[in-house]
Design a protein around this motif. Structure first.
Motif, PDB file in Angstrom:
ATOM      1  N   GLY A 204       0.823  -1.212   0.000  1.00  0.00           N
ATOM      2  CA  GLY A 204       0.000   0.000   0.000  1.00  0.00           C
ATOM      3  C   GLY A 204       0.852   1.255   0.000  1.00  0.00           C
ATOM      4  O   GLY A 204       0.562   2.224  -0.711  1.00  0.00           O
ATOM      5  N   GLY A 205       1.942   1.245   0.781  1.00  0.00           N
ATOM      6  CA  GLY A 205       2.847   2.388   0.798  1.00  0.00           C
ATOM      7  C   GLY A 205       3.501   2.607  -0.557  1.00  0.00           C
ATOM      8  O   GLY A 205       3.713   3.745  -0.987  1.00  0.00           O
ATOM      9  N   ALA A 206       3.829   1.483  -1.249  1.00  0.00           N
ATOM     10  CA  ALA A 206       4.428   1.612  -2.579  1.00  0.00           C
ATOM     11  C   ALA A 206       3.446   2.233  -3.568  1.00  0.00           C
ATOM     12  O   ALA A 206       3.824   3.063  -4.407  1.00  0.00           O
ATOM     13  N   LEU A 207       2.170   1.867  -3.457  1.00  0.00           N
ATOM     14  CA  LEU A 207       1.161   2.413  -4.374  1.00  0.00           C
ATOM     15  C   LEU A 207       0.887   3.894  -4.121  1.00  0.00           C
ATOM     16  O   LEU A 207       0.351   4.581  -5.003  1.00  0.00           O
ATOM     17  N   VAL A 208       1.248   4.372  -2.930  1.00  0.00           N
ATOM     18  CA  VAL A 208       1.107   5.798  -2.660  1.00  0.00           C
ATOM     19  C   VAL A 208       1.941   6.611  -3.655  1.00  0.00           C
ATOM     20  O   VAL A 208       1.558   7.704  -4.065  1.00  0.00           O
ATOM     21  N   GLY A 209       3.077   6.055  -4.086  1.00  0.00           N
ATOM     22  CA  GLY A 209       3.919   6.735  -5.066  1.00  0.00           C
ATOM     23  C   GLY A 209       3.190   6.946  -6.381  1.00  0.00           C
ATOM     24  O   GLY A 209       3.228   8.045  -6.957  1.00  0.00           O
ATOM     25  N   THR A 210       2.516   5.910  -6.871  1.00  0.00           N
ATOM     26  CA  THR A 210       1.752   6.048  -8.113  1.00  0.00           C
ATOM     27  C   THR A 210       0.638   7.073  -7.948  1.00  0.00           C
ATOM     28  O   THR A 210       0.419   7.938  -8.815  1.00  0.00           O
ATOM     29  N   PHE A 211      -0.073   6.947  -6.822  1.00  0.00           N
ATOM     30  CA  PHE A 211      -1.153   7.901  -6.554  1.00  0.00           C
ATOM     31  C   PHE A 211      -0.631   9.322  -6.507  1.00  0.00           C
ATOM     32  O   PHE A 211      -1.198  10.238  -7.129  1.00  0.00           O
ATOM     33  N   LEU A 212       0.461   9.542  -5.788  1.00  0.00           N
ATOM     34  CA  LEU A 212       0.966  10.891  -5.599  1.00  0.00           C
ATOM     35  C   LEU A 212       1.433  11.503  -6.919  1.00  0.00           C
ATOM     36  O   LEU A 212       1.192  12.685  -7.193  1.00  0.00           O
ATOM     37  N   GLY A 213       2.100  10.696  -7.759  1.00  0.00           N
ATOM     38  CA  GLY A 213       2.558  11.218  -9.040  1.00  0.00           C
ATOM     39  C   GLY A 213       1.406  11.663  -9.919  1.00  0.00           C
ATOM     40  O   GLY A 213       1.444  12.754 -10.518  1.00  0.00           O
ATOM     41  N   VAL A 214       0.374  10.844 -10.013  1.00  0.00           N
ATOM     42  CA  VAL A 214      -0.789  11.185 -10.848  1.00  0.00           C
ATOM     43  C   VAL A 214      -1.554  12.357 -10.252  1.00  0.00           C
ATOM     44  O   VAL A 214      -1.995  13.277 -10.972  1.00  0.00           O
ATOM     45  N   PHE A 215      -1.718  12.345  -8.923  1.00  0.00           N
ATOM     46  CA  PHE A 215      -2.471  13.418  -8.266  1.00  0.00           C
ATOM     47  C   PHE A 215      -1.782  14.765  -8.431  1.00  0.00           C
ATOM     48  O   PHE A 215      -2.427  15.769  -8.771  1.00  0.00           O
ATOM     49  N   LEU A 216      -0.479  14.813  -8.212  1.00  0.00           N
ATOM     50  CA  LEU A 216       0.248  16.071  -8.359  1.00  0.00           C
ATOM     51  C   LEU A 216       0.236  16.558  -9.809  1.00  0.00           C
ATOM     52  O   LEU A 216       0.134  17.762 -10.075  1.00  0.00           O
ATOM     53  N   ALA A 217       0.319  15.604 -10.747  1.00  0.00           N
ATOM     54  CA  ALA A 217       0.369  15.984 -12.162  1.00  0.00           C
ATOM     55  C   ALA A 217      -0.945  16.592 -12.616  1.00  0.00           C
ATOM     56  O   ALA A 217      -0.979  17.721 -13.136  1.00  0.00           O
ATOM     57  N   TYR A 218      -2.049  15.863 -12.427  1.00  0.00           N
ATOM     58  CA  TYR A 218      -3.320  16.280 -13.005  1.00  0.00           C
ATOM     59  C   TYR A 218      -4.200  17.081 -12.045  1.00  0.00           C
ATOM     60  O   TYR A 218      -5.162  17.722 -12.487  1.00  0.00           O
ATOM     61  N   GLY A 219      -3.853  17.051 -10.750  1.00  0.00           N
ATOM     62  CA  GLY A 219      -4.655  17.802  -9.789  1.00  0.00           C
ATOM     63  C   GLY A 219      -4.048  19.123  -9.389  1.00  0.00           C
ATOM     64  O   GLY A 219      -4.771  20.036  -8.960  1.00  0.00           O
ATOM     65  N   ILE A 220      -2.713  19.282  -9.536  1.00  0.00           N
ATOM     66  CA  ILE A 220      -2.051  20.494  -9.058  1.00  0.00           C
ATOM     67  C   ILE A 220      -1.236  21.175 -10.163  1.00  0.00           C
ATOM     68  O   ILE A 220      -1.538  22.291 -10.579  1.00  0.00           O
ATOM     69  N   VAL A 221      -0.184  20.513 -10.655  1.00  0.00           N
ATOM     70  CA  VAL A 221       0.779  21.181 -11.525  1.00  0.00           C
ATOM     71  C   VAL A 221       0.167  21.506 -12.892  1.00  0.00           C
ATOM     72  O   VAL A 221       0.328  22.625 -13.404  1.00  0.00           O
ATOM     73  N   ALA A 222      -0.504  20.545 -13.522  1.00  0.00           N
ATOM     74  CA  ALA A 222      -1.102  20.805 -14.842  1.00  0.00           C
ATOM     75  C   ALA A 222      -2.139  21.932 -14.803  1.00  0.00           C
ATOM     76  O   ALA A 222      -2.137  22.801 -15.689  1.00  0.00           O
ATOM     77  N   PRO A 223      -3.037  21.971 -13.794  1.00  0.00           N
ATOM     78  CA  PRO A 223      -3.948  23.122 -13.738  1.00  0.00           C
ATOM     79  C   PRO A 223      -3.233  24.461 -13.575  1.00  0.00           C
ATOM     80  O   PRO A 223      -3.646  25.460 -14.158  1.00  0.00           O
TER      81      PRO A 223
END
Length: 288
Positions: A204-223
């Motif tokens: 689960g901790g490892a999957l946090v990395g995938t989640f965080l990368g996608v979330f930061l990309a499309y939820g924060i930086v891209a906007p």
């Protein structure tokens, strides 16, 4: 204001929805600092590696600009039109007097009336250089228009480097999230002898990395990149207003008509009303 609301709403809906669905935030909160260090550090490092210092500074200030919105507003368009009106009248009536205003605009009583315009070096240079060229008999309206278009194009191209750099970072973040997740899987495989409940938390901790990368990309930086792109394009229209007035002046149109051409070339959301502009111009005529 809406930018801050958007950020708060994004975090609230994502993590609030996860919690309401029965998700356990402990694993995310435990893994978040390490995953953020890997992903965020790699993203910042690649950003520094791939961009010049001027672009980096533009991107940093651009984050604030994207939250504040466009720099130029309706009052600024009206001010620059009044400034150009006064300068064009001097060109027509006393060309010698023009020199003191275009050679040292910081000391010019005309420019000093409009401090926001005077503070922008691109706007001041665009006006003064064009009027100086006209005073040197470089007064072919079509050549001047082409020159201004090229110059404004260069300004716009440089201004777009920052949103493009932020967009490139956003595009890279999901891949960096996968890198962090793979490292987490490697860590998990080295502890394969642990009981299932321990392995489950590690995966689960490892999957946090995938989640965080996608979330930061499309939820924060891209906007942020898209918003900065839109704000930059809206500000670029201000230069086109100046170009329209100056070119109309070189065509020897009446000064009021030159200003009206500039007013109509402004985007609708920053275009001053005809009556308001006329009132300002009448006051300038009476003052002179």
């Amino acid at each position: 204001m809406f930018g801050v609301i958007g950020i708060v709403l994004t975090f609230l809906m994502v993590f609030g929805g996860y919690s309401l669905a029965g998700g356990n935030l402990d694993i995310i909160l435990y893994s978040l600092p390490f995953e953020l260090m890997i992903i965020g550090g790699a993203a910042i490092g690649s950003f520094l590696l791939s961009n010049e210092m001027t672009v980096i500074r533009q991107a940093l200030t651009g984050v604030g600009r994207s939250l504040k919105g466009p720099r130029w507003h309706e009052t600024d368009v009206q001010d620059v039109l009044c400034l150009l009106f006064r300068l064009l009248r001097i060109v027509r009536t006393s060309p010698v007097e023009l020199e003191e205003h275009i050679e040292n605009p910081e000391a010019s009583p005309i420019f000093q009336v409009y401090p926001r315009i005077l503070a922008d070096e691109h706007v001041v240079a665009l006006i003064t250089d064009t009027l100086r060229s006209a005073s040197l008999n470089y007064d072919d309206p079509y050549q001047v228009e082409e020159m201004l278009s090229q110059r404004i194009g260069l300004i716009n191209k440089e201004a777009m480097h920052a949103p493009h750099a932020l967009q490139n970072m956003a595009d890279a973040l999901p891949a960096l999230g996968i890198v962090a997740a793979v490292l987490g899987v490697i860590k998990t495989m080295s502890s394969i002898d642990q009981p299932p409940e321990v392995l489950g938390k590690m995966i689960g901790g490892a999957l946090v990395g995938t989640f965080l990368g996608v979330f930061l990309a499309y939820g924060i930086v891209a906007p942020f990149a898209q918003r900065l792109n839109a704000v930059t394009k809206q500000d670029q229209a201000f230069y086109d207003v100046i170009k329209s007035v100056l070119v109309a002046g070189l065509h020897q149109h009446a000064t009021n008509l030159c200003v009206e051409v500039g007013r109509q070339s402004a985007p609708e959301h920053i275009r001053p009303a005809f009556g308001d502009l006329e009132s300002s111009l009448r006051e300038l005529k009476r003052a002179s």
